[in-house]
Write a protein that holds these residues in place. Structure first.
Motif, PDB file in Angstrom:
ATOM      1  N   LEU A  38       0.836  -1.199   0.000  1.00 52.86           N
ATOM      2  CA  LEU A  38       0.000   0.000   0.000  1.00 52.86           C
ATOM      3  C   LEU A  38       0.874   1.252   0.000  1.00 52.86           C
ATOM      4  CD1 LEU A  38      -2.754  -1.050   2.563  1.00 52.86           C
ATOM      5  CD2 LEU A  38      -3.151  -0.432   0.160  1.00 52.86           C
ATOM      6  N   PRO A  39       0.442   2.299  -0.692  1.00 50.76           N
ATOM      7  CA  PRO A  39       1.229   3.537  -0.708  1.00 50.76           C
ATOM      8  C   PRO A  39       1.189   4.228   0.652  1.00 50.76           C
ATOM      9  CG  PRO A  39      -0.889   3.891  -1.774  1.00 50.76           C
ATOM     10  CD  PRO A  39      -0.801   2.413  -1.492  1.00 50.76           C
ATOM     11  N   ALA A  40       2.180   5.067   0.892  1.00 53.69           N
ATOM     12  CA  ALA A  40       2.315   5.698   2.206  1.00 53.69           C
ATOM     13  C   ALA A  40       1.209   6.697   2.500  1.00 53.69           C
ATOM     14  CB  ALA A  40       3.676   6.377   2.305  1.00 53.69           C
ATOM     15  N   ASN A  41       0.512   7.187   1.468  1.00 54.78           N
ATOM     16  CA  ASN A  41      -0.612   8.088   1.739  1.00 54.78           C
ATOM     17  C   ASN A  41      -1.857   7.327   2.166  1.00 54.78           C
ATOM     18  OD1 ASN A  41      -0.836   7.077  -0.935  1.00 54.78           O
ATOM     19  ND2 ASN A  41      -2.266   8.707  -1.471  1.00 54.78           N
ATOM     20  N   VAL A  42      -1.816   6.005   2.062  1.00 59.40           N
ATOM     21  CA  VAL A  42      -2.902   5.153   2.561  1.00 59.40           C
ATOM     22  C   VAL A  42      -2.466   4.443   3.844  1.00 59.40           C
ATOM     23  CG1 VAL A  42      -4.347   3.136   2.086  1.00 59.40           C
ATOM     24  CG2 VAL A  42      -3.897   4.809   0.271  1.00 59.40           C
ATOM     25  N   CYS A  43      -1.337   3.757   3.766  1.00 59.64           N
ATOM     26  CA  CYS A  43      -0.849   2.999   4.922  1.00 59.64           C
ATOM     27  C   CYS A  43      -0.032   3.918   5.827  1.00 59.64           C
ATOM     28  CB  CYS A  43      -0.017   1.800   4.476  1.00 59.64           C
ATOM     29  SG  CYS A  43       0.404   0.697   5.846  1.00 59.64           S
ATOM     30  N   THR A  44      -0.728   4.690   6.611  1.00 58.50           N
ATOM     31  CA  THR A  44      -0.141   5.615   7.581  1.00 58.50           C
ATOM     32  C   THR A  44      -0.023   4.909   8.934  1.00 58.50           C
ATOM     33  OG1 THR A  44      -2.326   6.385   8.210  1.00 58.50           O
ATOM     34  CG2 THR A  44      -1.230   7.559   6.392  1.00 58.50           C
ATOM     35  N   PRO A  45       0.600   5.530   9.925  1.00 58.25           N
ATOM     36  CA  PRO A  45       0.581   4.940  11.268  1.00 58.25           C
ATOM     37  C   PRO A  45      -0.837   4.648  11.762  1.00 58.25           C
ATOM     38  CG  PRO A  45       2.246   6.630  11.177  1.00 58.25           C
ATOM     39  CD  PRO A  45       1.524   6.687   9.868  1.00 58.25           C
ATOM     40  N   GLY A  46      -1.760   5.554  11.457  1.00 55.49           N
ATOM     41  CA  GLY A  46      -3.155   5.331  11.849  1.00 55.49           C
ATOM     42  C   GLY A  46      -3.765   4.142  11.155  1.00 55.49           C
ATOM     43  N   VAL A  77       5.492   5.425  12.717  1.00 51.79           N
ATOM     44  CA  VAL A  77       5.790   6.849  12.519  1.00 51.79           C
ATOM     45  C   VAL A  77       6.035   7.130  11.043  1.00 51.79           C
ATOM     46  CG1 VAL A  77       6.919   7.013  14.786  1.00 51.79           C
ATOM     47  CG2 VAL A  77       8.300   6.592  12.750  1.00 51.79           C
ATOM     48  N   GLU A  78       6.021   8.426  10.687  1.00 54.54           N
ATOM     49  CA  GLU A  78       6.592   8.897   9.438  1.00 54.54           C
ATOM     50  C   GLU A  78       7.872   9.661   9.777  1.00 54.54           C
ATOM     51  OE1 GLU A  78       3.179   9.815   6.069  1.00 54.54           O
ATOM     52  OE2 GLU A  78       3.977  11.448   7.269  1.00 54.54           O
TER      53      GLU A  78
END
Length: 498
Positions: free
Chosen positions: A193-201, A320-321
């Motif tokens: 999944l891209p990082a704008n979807v698979c966030t820490p949340g 985290v990011e």
């Protein structure tokens, strides 16, 4: 996927596709010999004509084979009979699965499980088969628009056994393989999944969903405010430059009463720019895979829950990011970890160890039997071991050997790497208790030594999966490793292996 075992001969089994194998020098495998006899020499004729190859991983699908009830027969090369080991076996099953996936077969009968594979029982042959089919059938297309390729209709796999007494072992292998495959698939999905979807949340919500409806599994998520109260200054220093809130995900599976749990800690940097120590632009997109340690431990938890193992397992994910920004940590800044030790951050791109050290300290509250952290930690590990083996470091010879042996058994191999004061000396700082990086030599080991400073008294191991967590190039994507290795460790520890 549904599995069954049978002692039926291949030629007499009505199925959409039967899988048999052939060796070099014209030798037929058990299933192939049966098909050849029933068809009055069809397999041997096809081998002589060159239609069938005995090379490992080559597969030919035959249709309308006389005297055989199967609609198709997938004939796969097994190489030299004296060299058929679990690796070659899994490669052969994978080749067959790939060929079958291009058909409309709904049911398959795998007769390769009758072959004399070196050091592999019916349990492992069934397990490797289940994992191989799942790996081939995995698709990641949810981010694509338009008409998607239809999923394979395959729903049922039969496993040939030589005698009825092997049925239970074979079925257990298939069930465990299916559980491990589910964990691998989840780890792949999270990684891809891209990082704008698979966030820490997103990782936190995924962990919570896994616990829904499972009475043995609970998930709690700590906020940045809670982490600050715990003194996790090292972890929070990494997330200082991003607007995306960090999460500390804590999953607890209770399958063994009051026994001490095994704790898995997974690095969850959902995107790593390097922070102020900015990475070069080429291939930076692959830094979405920097959370594959987190993906693998969450995937392992999913596998354990599906297999319903009698073990206590805790998973901790610092998510985290790592972004540059006006509030980002700067090279030379000094931060205080949860352990009380101070760290001079010489390079903000050595961020994984900064979140892991606080997570390792947090793990102490569970009084664990063992702690294993998993991280895409260093490029130096890729230089050392390439893309084939996971680096294994530990303060315990026994734990290191346990993990190494588990990787061999699971066909998810690792390699032992050293730890020692001579490497840790590179981490000395003039201004803090330690620096977060050492010199240019032995980078994978000095990273392990850094984490070792937070594990006194723990039975601890560190897995660097920087080379094994994903593939680049035309086949770019997460691998799901080391879910099989970790699952094997847990299966062995709880006595679930036959």
């Amino acid at each position: 996927m549904e599995y069954f075992t049978t002692t039926s001969k291949v030629s007499r089994r009505a199925t959409d596709c039967a899988i048999v194998g052939v060796y070099e020098r014209g030798k037929l495998g058990v299933g192939a010999a049966d098909v050849d006899a029933a068809s009055k020499g069809e397999i041997k004729r096809r081998m002589k004509s060159g239609d069938i190859s005995s090379s490992v991983g080559r597969c030919c699908i035959l249709t309308n084979v006389p005297g055989v009830k199967a609609d198709r027969v997938a004939v796969v090369g097994l190489g030299k009979s004296s060299k058929l080991d679990a690796t070659a076996f899994k490669k052969a099953v994978t080749a067959a699965a790939m060929a079958i996936s291009q058909t409309k077969a709904k049911q398959v009968f795998n007769a390769l499980t009758l072959e004399p594979v070196a050091d592999a029982s019916p349990y492992y042959l069934a397990r490797h088969s289940a994992e191989a089919f799942s790996d081939v059938l995995y698709r990641f297309d949810q981010m694509k628009s338009g008409r998607k390729k239809a999923a394979s209709p395959l729903r049922k796999i039969g496993l040939a056994i030589a005698k009825r007494g092997d049925a239970n072992k074979s079925m257990r292998g298939a069930e465990h393989g299916d559980g491990i495959a589910a964990g691998v698939a989840l780890a792949k999905e999270l990684g891809n999944l891209p990082a704008n979807v698979c966030t820490p949340g997103y990782l936190a919500r995924t962990a919570k969903r896994l616990a829904t409806g499972n009475g043995k599994l609970t998930t709690k998520v700590l906020s940045e405010a809670e982490m600050k109260r715990l003194g996790m200054g090292s972890l929070l220093s990494v997330t200082a430059g991003t607007a995306e809130p960090a999460k500390l995900i804590v999953m607890q599976y209770k399958g063994a009463g009051s026994k001490a749990p095994v704790v898995l800690v997974g690095k969850g940097v959902t995107f790593d720019t390097g922070g102020i120590s900015l990475k070069p632009g080429p291939a930076m997109d692959e830094m979405k895979f920097d959370m594959c340690g987190a993906a693998s431990v969450i995937g392992t938890m999913a596998a354990v829950a599906k297999m319903k193992l009698p073990i206590n397992l805790n998973v901790i994910v610092p998510a985290v990011e790592n972004m540059p920004g006006s509030k980002a940590t700067k090279p030379g800044d000094i931060v205080k970890s949860m352990s009380g030790q101070t760290i001079e951050v010489l390079n903000t791109d050595a961020e994984g160890r900064l979140i892991l050290c606080d997570a390792l300290t947090y793990s102490r509250r569970f009084k664990p039997a063992a702690v294993i952290d998993v991280a895409t930690l260093t490029g130096a590990c890729v230089v050392a071991l390439g893309a084939h083996r996971t680096a294994i470091m530990s303060n315990s010879d026994d734990l290191r050997e346990e993990i190494f042996a588990a990787g061999d058994a699971a066909e998810d191999r690792g390699w032992p790497m050293p730890l020692g004061d001579e490497y840790a000396a590179q981490l000395k700082s003039n201004f803090a208790d330690m620096a977060n990086i050492g010199g240019p030599g032995g980078g994978a080991v000095t990273a392990g030594c850094f984490l070792g400073k937070f594990t006194d008294g723990l039975n601890w191991a560190h897995l660097d999966i920087a080379g094994t967590a994903w593939k680049s190039g035309a086949k770019k994507g997460a691998s799901g490793r080391p879910v099989p290795m970790l699952s094997q460790v847990l299966l062995a520890r709880c006595g679930a292996l036959p």
